[in-house]
Design an enzyme around this catalytic site. Sequence first.
Site, short mmCIF file in Angstrom:
data_model
loop_
_atom_site.label_atom_id
_atom_site.label_comp_id
_atom_site.label_asym_id
_atom_site.label_seq_id
_atom_site.Cartn_x
_atom_site.Cartn_y
_atom_site.Cartn_z
N ARG A 142 48.44 26.07 34.76
CA ARG A 142 48.03 27.25 35.53
C ARG A 142 46.72 27.81 35.03
O ARG A 142 46.47 27.84 33.83
CB ARG A 142 49.10 28.33 35.42
CG ARG A 142 50.30 28.00 36.25
CD ARG A 142 51.34 29.06 36.09
NE ARG A 142 52.55 28.63 36.78
CZ ARG A 142 53.73 29.21 36.63
NH1 ARG A 142 53.86 30.24 35.83
NH2 ARG A 142 54.77 28.77 37.29
N THR A 143 45.90 28.29 35.97
CA THR A 143 44.71 29.04 35.59
C THR A 143 45.15 30.46 35.29
O THR A 143 45.55 31.19 36.18
CB THR A 143 43.69 29.07 36.76
OG1 THR A 143 43.52 27.75 37.24
CG2 THR A 143 42.36 29.61 36.30
N LEU A 144 45.11 30.84 34.01
CA LEU A 144 45.50 32.21 33.64
C LEU A 144 44.31 33.14 33.66
O LEU A 144 44.44 34.33 33.77
CB LEU A 144 46.17 32.20 32.28
CG LEU A 144 47.45 31.36 32.23
CD1 LEU A 144 47.89 31.14 30.80
CD2 LEU A 144 48.56 32.02 33.03
N TYR A 145 43.16 32.57 33.51
CA TYR A 145 41.91 33.33 33.64
C TYR A 145 40.80 32.31 33.91
O TYR A 145 40.92 31.14 33.53
CB TYR A 145 41.61 34.15 32.38
CG TYR A 145 41.95 33.46 31.09
CD1 TYR A 145 41.02 32.60 30.50
CD2 TYR A 145 43.19 33.64 30.48
CE1 TYR A 145 41.33 31.94 29.32
CE2 TYR A 145 43.50 32.98 29.29
CZ TYR A 145 42.58 32.14 28.72
OH TYR A 145 42.87 31.48 27.55
N ASN A 169 49.86 30.27 40.69
CA ASN A 169 48.87 29.36 40.17
C ASN A 169 47.64 29.42 41.07
O ASN A 169 47.31 28.47 41.76
CB ASN A 169 49.47 27.93 40.13
CG ASN A 169 48.55 26.92 39.51
OD1 ASN A 169 48.77 25.72 39.67
ND2 ASN A 169 47.52 27.34 38.81
#
Lengths: 223, 246
Positions: free
Chosen positions: B23-26, B127
């Site tokens: 996942r792109t968390l930032y 996500n």
Amino acid sequence: MTKQQANWSPYDNNGGSCVAIAGADYCVIAADTRMSTGYNILTRDYSKICKLADKCVMASSGFQADVRALQKVLAARHLIYQHQHNKQMSCPAMGQLLSNTLYYKRFFPYYSFNVLGGLDNEGKGCVFTYDAVGSYERVGYSSQGSGSTLIMPFLDNQLKSPSPLLLPAQDAVTPLSESEAIDLVKTCFASATERDIYTGDKLEIVILNADGIRREYMELRKD
Amino acid sequence: MNLVDSTQVNSTLLSSETASSERTLYPYVTGTSVIGIKYKDGILMAADMGASYGSTLRYKSVERLKPVGKHSLLGASGEISDFQEILRYLDELILYDNMWDDGNSLGPKEVHNYLTRVMYNRRNKFNPLWNSLILGGIKNGQKYLGMVSMIGVHFEDNHVATGFGNHLARPILRDEWNENLSFEDGVKLLEKCMRVLLYRDRSAVNKIQIAKITEEGFTTYPPYALKTFWNFSAFENPTVGAEGSW
């Protein structure tokens, strides 16, 4: 050091106000056309009103992406209904379907605040009002969205609906004529626009009666 | 970093959750504002070519305006890698549509709707694709200009802008935009907006690209720099009188 980076939320509040009023032989559904995020106005001309069936119209505010997903689900379910029953869904039936659809996502809700207006099987005006997770009630008039705190008490004051506690149950439809109801809706929005920054730009009014469906527009403050 | 570790622990407990460690968390490498307008013959867009790694200006020649199919133009701000993934999705979409070989092609309205569903679907999976997208185009004389955000919020308008552009460019566009802008006036208007962004948005760079799409197709112009003026007296010695500053 504290976390210093972008973060995200799956929800946003895009604002907007919705009103619906039921009369003896008509229903008026209205919403403004402003779409905002925070202090930004994204666009001044986005319709929050969706025609779900011939005699059933939904006005929604809240998170626009969820609202659109909800509209698509209801449109698809209504198409199946038409294929199975060869008729349009009634407004009370759509009311129940909307409630079930919202509750289906009880633990990751659609962040949408809806009023459903239309005509029931006797041709009488009906309004259903909802919360985000699907609890609902049939009423004579209602308001939802960012300006509802300003509009609802004004409608209570003007329309004085009979208490739902009265026995035998009293009819909830308003005593106003169609044109009086339209004027009342216009006044509501003109006032809400003065104090609510998320309401404004333009008012879209949908009128349902025995003749069919009709739309009216009124300009609102753009600041 | 803790978040990444904890999802890996979870993935051993719930084997179906293996993908969740991606996942792109930032965002990592990001592009700043894009602006799009309708004009007489089609759609015009402008974006600078910088891409930031946090607050470091990491890349200085990144194209963020790309054609999609025959009729559409896509502009992106936000995570550059996610934008490149979106371009791969769109390439596949256009290819599979082309393979029908029925003479039909996807117009801007269809592409925008597709992007809308992709973005909303990814936010539902927690996500997201970390972008604000602008999609413009023209098909059968119908101009189209729309926007989609990271979480699936979308709309159409005569002029749109992402990020800082929403604060700084759109007020200018609301004042000065009109339906019959010529190409030259459209470019002038975009340059005026990009100049304001260049002065006030710290991640903007003075290397901009303009692209247009008309009934004749997509055209992108070579990148160039805007004329700037820094000799205002307020700029000369900004810390004068500021006690303790250098």
